[in-house]
Design a protein around this motif. Structure first.
Motif, short mmCIF file in Angstrom:
data_model
loop_
_atom_site.label_atom_id
_atom_site.label_comp_id
_atom_site.label_asym_id
_atom_site.label_seq_id
_atom_site.Cartn_x
_atom_site.Cartn_y
_atom_site.Cartn_z
N ILE A 191 0.90 -0.98 -0.09
CA ILE A 191 0.08 -0.10 0.06
C ILE A 191 0.86 1.25 0.08
O ILE A 191 1.94 1.32 0.77
CB ILE A 191 -1.03 0.03 1.11
CG1 ILE A 191 -1.85 -1.06 1.07
CG2 ILE A 191 -1.69 1.72 1.35
CD1 ILE A 191 -2.85 -1.26 2.60
N VAL A 192 0.74 2.10 -1.07
CA VAL A 192 1.39 3.32 -0.93
C VAL A 192 0.34 4.49 -0.52
O VAL A 192 -0.74 4.86 -1.30
CB VAL A 192 1.87 3.80 -2.22
CG1 VAL A 192 2.71 5.03 -2.43
CG2 VAL A 192 3.00 2.65 -2.97
N ALA A 193 0.80 5.20 0.27
CA ALA A 193 0.07 6.40 0.91
C ALA A 193 0.91 7.93 0.35
O ALA A 193 1.99 7.84 0.36
CB ALA A 193 0.04 6.43 2.13
N THR A 194 0.18 8.76 -0.38
CA THR A 194 0.86 9.82 -0.94
C THR A 194 0.19 11.06 -0.48
O THR A 194 -1.16 11.21 -0.24
CB THR A 194 0.76 9.87 -2.31
OG1 THR A 194 1.34 8.76 -3.00
CG2 THR A 194 1.23 11.01 -2.80
N LEU A 195 0.93 12.02 0.29
CA LEU A 195 0.30 13.33 0.89
C LEU A 195 0.83 14.38 -0.27
O LEU A 195 2.00 14.49 -0.34
CB LEU A 195 0.78 13.66 2.07
CG LEU A 195 0.44 12.67 3.21
CD1 LEU A 195 1.00 13.03 4.57
CD2 LEU A 195 -0.98 13.12 3.57
N GLU A 196 0.00 15.34 -0.76
CA GLU A 196 0.26 16.22 -1.79
C GLU A 196 -0.41 17.59 -1.32
O GLU A 196 -1.37 17.65 -0.86
CB GLU A 196 -0.25 15.92 -3.03
CG GLU A 196 0.40 14.45 -3.99
CD GLU A 196 0.31 14.43 -5.19
OE1 GLU A 196 0.77 15.22 -5.97
OE2 GLU A 196 -0.51 13.76 -5.56
N GLY A 197 0.46 18.75 -1.64
CA GLY A 197 0.00 19.80 -1.26
C GLY A 197 1.13 20.87 -0.94
O GLY A 197 2.45 20.40 -0.77
N GLU A 198 0.86 22.24 -1.39
CA GLU A 198 1.93 23.16 -1.33
C GLU A 198 3.22 23.00 -2.41
O GLU A 198 4.34 23.14 -1.98
CB GLU A 198 2.52 23.40 0.22
CG GLU A 198 1.47 23.58 1.35
CD GLU A 198 1.86 23.66 2.69
OE1 GLU A 198 2.76 24.38 2.93
OE2 GLU A 198 1.29 23.21 3.50
N GLY A 199 2.83 22.44 -3.39
CA GLY A 199 3.84 21.92 -4.31
C GLY A 199 4.70 20.89 -4.06
O GLY A 199 5.69 20.87 -4.38
N GLY A 227 -4.04 18.79 8.67
CA GLY A 227 -2.62 19.13 9.17
C GLY A 227 -2.13 18.58 10.25
O GLY A 227 -1.05 18.82 10.66
N ALA A 228 -2.80 17.40 10.71
CA ALA A 228 -2.09 16.62 11.74
C ALA A 228 -0.79 16.09 11.45
O ALA A 228 -0.61 15.83 10.32
CB ALA A 228 -2.97 15.46 12.18
N ALA A 286 4.98 8.66 4.85
CA ALA A 286 4.71 9.80 3.93
C ALA A 286 4.65 11.25 4.41
O ALA A 286 5.09 12.18 3.87
CB ALA A 286 3.48 9.68 3.44
N LEU A 287 4.49 11.37 5.88
CA LEU A 287 4.53 12.65 6.43
C LEU A 287 6.19 13.05 6.50
O LEU A 287 6.19 14.30 6.14
CB LEU A 287 4.02 12.59 7.88
CG LEU A 287 2.44 12.68 8.00
CD1 LEU A 287 2.24 12.01 9.35
CD2 LEU A 287 1.88 14.02 7.62
N TRP A 288 7.07 12.10 6.96
CA TRP A 288 8.44 12.53 6.83
C TRP A 288 8.74 13.25 5.46
O TRP A 288 9.59 14.13 5.30
CB TRP A 288 9.26 11.38 7.18
CG TRP A 288 9.31 11.07 8.65
CD1 TRP A 288 8.72 10.16 9.34
CD2 TRP A 288 10.19 11.59 9.90
NE1 TRP A 288 9.18 10.29 10.71
CE2 TRP A 288 9.98 11.14 11.01
CE3 TRP A 288 11.06 13.02 9.65
CZ2 TRP A 288 10.58 11.51 12.04
CZ3 TRP A 288 11.59 13.17 10.73
CH2 TRP A 288 11.60 12.58 11.95
N ASP A 289 8.61 12.36 4.25
CA ASP A 289 8.91 12.64 3.08
C ASP A 289 8.41 13.97 2.66
O ASP A 289 8.84 14.67 2.07
CB ASP A 289 8.43 11.55 2.04
CG ASP A 289 8.94 11.59 0.79
OD1 ASP A 289 10.13 12.04 0.60
OD2 ASP A 289 8.43 11.20 -0.28
N PHE A 290 6.98 14.22 2.75
CA PHE A 290 6.18 15.44 2.56
C PHE A 290 6.95 16.38 3.29
O PHE A 290 6.94 17.49 2.81
CB PHE A 290 4.59 15.20 2.97
CG PHE A 290 3.86 16.63 2.84
CD1 PHE A 290 3.60 16.84 1.59
CD2 PHE A 290 3.67 17.30 3.73
CE1 PHE A 290 2.95 17.88 1.19
CE2 PHE A 290 2.74 18.44 3.55
CZ PHE A 290 2.50 18.74 2.11
N GLU A 291 7.26 16.45 4.44
CA GLU A 291 7.86 17.61 5.20
C GLU A 291 9.34 17.82 4.46
O GLU A 291 9.66 18.79 4.36
CB GLU A 291 8.30 17.48 6.75
CG GLU A 291 8.65 18.46 7.30
CD GLU A 291 9.12 18.16 8.94
OE1 GLU A 291 9.66 19.13 9.56
OE2 GLU A 291 8.25 17.34 9.43
N ALA A 292 9.97 16.83 4.09
CA ALA A 292 11.28 16.93 3.29
C ALA A 292 11.14 17.80 2.11
O ALA A 292 11.85 18.63 1.90
CB ALA A 292 12.17 15.70 3.39
#
Length: 326
Positions: free
Chosen positions: A30-38, A72-73, A94-100
């Motif tokens: 399963i792959v979770a993807t978070l997208e936003g703010e470019g 935004g959690a 996904a949260l770690w990668d999104f922040e990076a």
């Protein structure tokens, strides 16, 4: 605020992957993807039936956290929203990668960790007949570390065949809970005679108290017996090492904390994986540099990996490229 999307992906295994519990021909992730703010952040998990997980259950667990994440959690909140396991792992990574990606910094910088370096991984030999395992061992004999899957009855012959076929390799064995207390000492002695460096999870989780009552001629590592920090202290008299996996701890956040506590208790660290793509391996490389043993060979067991996957030079894994994760 980020938007969450979730996908089930399948990767065929090269041949089969066999352990004491059964045989697999594909890795279902399963792959979770978070997208936003470019920015876009991804995490991959493998639901594992041994832990009561399924793809359907993990997807449902992810959905229980959707509203909070899209509001935004962050990682700390996620730890309270979901228990350790595959679903939380995909979201946490996904949260770690999104922040990076959003900040333009690497995950190791955000976490205050040293930059990942190349590490050497074990290469896994599926359980089978002694003859089949010897054939596989000969093909992999140049690799420095082989992980030998065992299954109980006939293990001495399997181990002898592998050792004869790969005399220079360091061997670790993984029984996946298939041994019994009455033959534990005999099997450990056979491992010692074969020069095995580590035995992983010989007895069933919850029925492993015999390990505290014997002299262990080979170090023993907990896998199924430990998931996150809460179970560590109770295992200190039974095990010499602990196998940390992202899918057990429920992500990198808990894995980092679990590694810290395990070291403080005197355990050696073993960083392991499920059979999955490079996306599932990449976060574990942040802990692998501190581990005595590393088993992140999942992509090597697949017929194909992600096009932006990790680079393996023999048994050496290079740090993950930003396009993959982190």
């Amino acid at each position: 605020m980020p938007k969450l999307s979730v996908a089930v992906e399948r990767f065929p295994i090269a041949g089969t992957f066999a352990i004491s519990r059964g045989v697999k021909t594909e890795a279902v992730v399963i792959v979770a993807t978070l997208e936003g703010e470019g920015a876009r952040g991804r995490g991959e998990c493998v639901p594992y039936a041994r832990y009561g997980e399924s793809v359907e259950r993990a997807l449902a667990d992810v959905e229980t956290a959707r509203a909070a994440l899209e509001a935004g959690a962050g990682r700390d909140a996620l730890q309270a929203l979901l228990a350790p396991g595959a679903a939380r792992n995909a979201l946490d990574c996904a949260l770690w990668d999104f922040e990076a990606k959003r900040s333009g910094r690497r995950v190791h910088e955000i976490a205050g960790l040293p930059a990942p370096r190349a590490v050497s991984t074990a290469f896994t030999l599926s359980v089978g007949t002694p003859e089949d395992m010897a054939t596989a061992a000969r093909r992999a004999a140049a690799r420095p570390l082989l992980k030998v899957k065992l299954a109980g009855e006939g293990d001495e012959a399997r181990l002898a065949a592998v050792r004869a076929a790969a005399p220079a390799a360091t061997l670790i064995v993984d029984a996946n809970e298939a041994w019994a207390p009455h033959d534990l000492e005999r099997r450990l002695e056979a491992c010692a005679r074969a020069g095995v460096a580590l035995v992983e999870q010989p007895l069933p989780a919850g029925r492993d108290e015999a390990l505290a009552r014997i002299a262990r001629p080979v170090p023993v590592c907990a896998d199924e017996s430990v998931h996150a920090r809460a179970g560590l202290a109770a295992l200190r008299e039974r095990y010499d090492a602990v196998n940390l996996k992202l899918d057990k701890t429920g992500g990198l956040t808990e894995m980092l904390a679990c590694a810290r506590d395990a070291r403080a208790l005197g355990f050696d660290l073993f960083v392991g994986c499920m059979v999955a793509s490079s996306l599932a391996m990449a976060p574990a490389l942040l802990v692998a540099g501190e581990a005595r043993y590393v088993d992140l060979d999942g992509p090597l067991l697949l017929a194909r990996d992600r096009p932006e996957g990790l680079v393996y030079e023999g048994s050496q894994i290079l740090p993950a490229p930003p396009a993959l994760w982190g």
